[in-house]
Design an enzyme around this catalytic site. Structure first.
Site, mmCIF file in Angstrom:
data_model
loop_
_atom_site.group_PDB
_atom_site.id
_atom_site.type_symbol
_atom_site.label_atom_id
_atom_site.label_comp_id
_atom_site.label_asym_id
_atom_site.label_seq_id
_atom_site.Cartn_x
_atom_site.Cartn_y
_atom_site.Cartn_z
ATOM 1 N N ARG A 55 0.831 -1.192 0.000
ATOM 2 C CA ARG A 55 0.000 0.000 0.000
ATOM 3 C C ARG A 55 0.877 1.257 0.000
ATOM 4 O O ARG A 55 0.614 2.228 -0.689
ATOM 5 C CB ARG A 55 -0.859 -0.038 1.271
ATOM 6 C CG ARG A 55 -2.268 0.327 1.061
ATOM 7 C CD ARG A 55 -3.144 -0.094 2.219
ATOM 8 N NE ARG A 55 -4.055 -1.130 1.791
ATOM 9 C CZ ARG A 55 -5.103 -0.939 0.988
ATOM 10 N NH1 ARG A 55 -5.365 0.254 0.506
ATOM 11 N NH2 ARG A 55 -5.882 -1.935 0.650
ATOM 12 N N MET A 73 -11.795 2.769 -5.594
ATOM 13 C CA MET A 73 -12.157 1.801 -4.566
ATOM 14 C C MET A 73 -10.933 1.272 -3.831
ATOM 15 O O MET A 73 -10.677 0.068 -3.787
ATOM 16 C CB MET A 73 -12.956 0.654 -5.191
ATOM 17 C CG MET A 73 -14.251 1.114 -5.817
ATOM 18 S SD MET A 73 -15.237 2.102 -4.675
ATOM 19 C CE MET A 73 -16.820 2.086 -5.500
ATOM 20 N N ASN A 92 -13.795 13.434 -2.079
ATOM 21 C CA ASN A 92 -14.402 12.151 -2.474
ATOM 22 C C ASN A 92 -15.904 12.321 -2.640
ATOM 23 O O ASN A 92 -16.510 13.191 -2.014
ATOM 24 C CB ASN A 92 -14.124 11.113 -1.375
ATOM 25 C CG ASN A 92 -14.675 9.740 -1.722
ATOM 26 O OD1 ASN A 92 -14.586 9.291 -2.872
ATOM 27 N ND2 ASN A 92 -15.267 9.068 -0.754
ATOM 28 N N HIS A 141 -19.410 9.976 -2.259
ATOM 29 C CA HIS A 141 -19.898 8.697 -1.739
ATOM 30 C C HIS A 141 -21.415 8.643 -1.922
ATOM 31 O O HIS A 141 -22.099 9.646 -1.673
ATOM 32 C CB HIS A 141 -19.529 8.557 -0.259
ATOM 33 C CG HIS A 141 -19.961 7.252 0.322
ATOM 34 N ND1 HIS A 141 -19.293 6.066 0.054
ATOM 35 C CD2 HIS A 141 -21.012 6.923 1.107
ATOM 36 C CE1 HIS A 141 -19.918 5.075 0.666
ATOM 37 N NE2 HIS A 141 -20.962 5.568 1.316
ATOM 38 N N GLU A 168 -9.612 7.852 7.731
ATOM 39 C CA GLU A 168 -10.626 6.816 7.923
ATOM 40 C C GLU A 168 -11.585 6.806 6.721
ATOM 41 O O GLU A 168 -11.964 7.875 6.223
ATOM 42 C CB GLU A 168 -11.412 7.143 9.203
ATOM 43 C CG GLU A 168 -12.236 5.991 9.725
ATOM 44 C CD GLU A 168 -13.169 6.448 10.840
ATOM 45 O OE1 GLU A 168 -14.319 6.024 10.840
ATOM 46 O OE2 GLU A 168 -12.707 7.258 11.679
ATOM 47 N N ASP A 179 -14.431 6.963 4.040
ATOM 48 C CA ASP A 179 -15.689 7.708 3.896
ATOM 49 C C ASP A 179 -15.962 8.633 5.080
ATOM 50 O O ASP A 179 -17.109 8.784 5.525
ATOM 51 C CB ASP A 179 -16.873 6.732 3.686
ATOM 52 C CG ASP A 179 -16.733 5.952 2.383
ATOM 53 O OD1 ASP A 179 -16.162 6.494 1.432
ATOM 54 O OD2 ASP A 179 -17.177 4.790 2.338
ATOM 55 N N GLU A 229 -25.333 12.440 -8.201
ATOM 56 C CA GLU A 229 -23.874 12.558 -8.063
ATOM 57 C C GLU A 229 -23.295 13.403 -9.196
ATOM 58 O O GLU A 229 -22.422 14.244 -8.987
ATOM 59 C CB GLU A 229 -23.223 11.170 -8.077
ATOM 60 C CG GLU A 229 -23.545 10.324 -6.861
ATOM 61 C CD GLU A 229 -22.791 8.996 -6.884
ATOM 62 O OE1 GLU A 229 -21.571 8.994 -7.059
ATOM 63 O OE2 GLU A 229 -23.453 7.939 -6.738
HETATM 64 C C1 GAR Z 1 -20.266 6.096 -7.564
HETATM 65 O O1 GAR Z 1 -21.589 5.830 -7.206
HETATM 66 C C2 GAR Z 1 -19.477 6.587 -6.363
HETATM 67 O O2 GAR Z 1 -20.213 7.412 -5.511
HETATM 68 C C3 GAR Z 1 -19.143 5.281 -5.686
HETATM 69 O O3 GAR Z 1 -18.810 4.416 -6.741
HETATM 70 C C4 GAR Z 1 -19.527 4.795 -7.907
HETATM 71 C C5 GAR Z 1 -18.534 4.994 -9.025
HETATM 72 O O4 GAR Z 1 -19.202 5.228 -10.241
HETATM 73 N N1 GAR Z 1 -18.066 5.442 -4.743
HETATM 74 C C6 GAR Z 1 -18.010 4.795 -3.571
HETATM 75 O O5 GAR Z 1 -18.820 3.959 -3.237
HETATM 76 C C7 GAR Z 1 -16.817 5.174 -2.698
HETATM 77 N N2 GAR Z 1 -16.973 4.667 -1.384
HETATM 78 P P1 GAR Z 1 -18.439 5.922 -11.434
HETATM 79 O O6 GAR Z 1 -17.125 5.153 -11.629
HETATM 80 O O7 GAR Z 1 -19.347 5.756 -12.620
HETATM 81 O O8 GAR Z 1 -18.202 7.366 -11.069
#
Ligand code: GAR
Length: 205
Positions: free
Chosen positions: A68, A93, A110, A112, A146, A148, A177
């Site tokens: 990491r 992710m 970020n 979420h 930490e 989210d 979003e």
């Molecule tokens: C989105 O819904 C974002 O909010 C979520 O992954 C998706 C990515 O979609 N992120 C998380 O869950 C982070 N904890 P995208 O690649 O089409 O933007």
């Protein structure tokens, strides 16, 4: 006019939020330019989308990184080399190490797909449905070590409808979003969204 902030977007997959940020940043008066898209997965669909829009891309394959710390070290180097000033996580992710987050303190944002602090983690929509809440949404926040967590910049509320599945709910939240992230970044960069408890903003996107 002042110079635009050089932003790197970090992705792991589809990259639809990335595409929304790229589209917003095309506007003449938008305060950010998307200078780089980085994926930790070589097969991420979003890489092709970014390339098609003329954005420079890079892959840092986490499977090749070793640790990491090594991954985050290489990422840090790349971002510094490219004069990146702000990082937007968009479906990235992967948890970043505390050392990395601290060296970019206040400069990682970020999105979420829930109204944080509720339903952190990868299965936000499943948690939302299991809890039986009627309103969910999405949150743009400053990243702290930490997962989210961190000061909230903006949120949008989205209804949970009878008969929703994870897929139908995710699709409805995703639309919010795509409106919220570019708006939140704009507000942050223009000093109109403050990462403090007293001034958190609620946006109906
Ligand atoms: C989105 O819904 C974002 O909010 C979520 O992954 C998706 C990515 O979609 N992120 C998380 O869950 C982070 N904890 P995208 O690649 O089409 O933007």
């Amino acid at each position: 006019m002042s110079e635009k902030t050089r932003v790197a977007i970090l992705i792991s997959g589809r990259g639809s939020n990335m595409a929304a940020l790229i589209a917003a940043a095309k506007e003449k008066d938008y305060p950010a330019e998307i200078a780089l898209v980085v994926s930790n997965r070589p097969e991420a669909e979003g890489l092709k989308t970014a390339q098609a829009r003329g954005i420079q891309t890079a892959v840092l394959d986490h499977k090749q990184a070793g640790s990491r710390e090594a991954f985050d070290g290489a990422l840090h180097q790349l971002l510094v080399q490219q004069n990146i000033q702000l990082i937007c996580l968009a479906g990235f992710m992967r948890l970043l190490t505390p050392g990395f987050v601290m060296s970019w303190e206040g400069r990682i944002i970020n999105i979420h797909p829930s109204l944080l602090p509720a339903f952190k983690g990868i299965d936000a929509h499943a948690q939302t449905l299991a809890a039986g809440v009627k309103i969910t949404g999405c949150t743009v926040h400053i990243v702290e070590p930490e997962m989210d967590s961190g000061p909230i910049l903006a949120q949008a509320a989205v209804p949970v409808l009878p008969g929703d599945t994870e897929e139908t709910l995710a699709a409805r939240v995703l639309q919010a979003e795509h409106r919220l992230y570019p708006m939140a970044l704009w507000l942050y960069l223009t000093g109109q969204a403050f990462p403090s408890d007293e001034t958190d903003m609620l946006i109906s996107a």
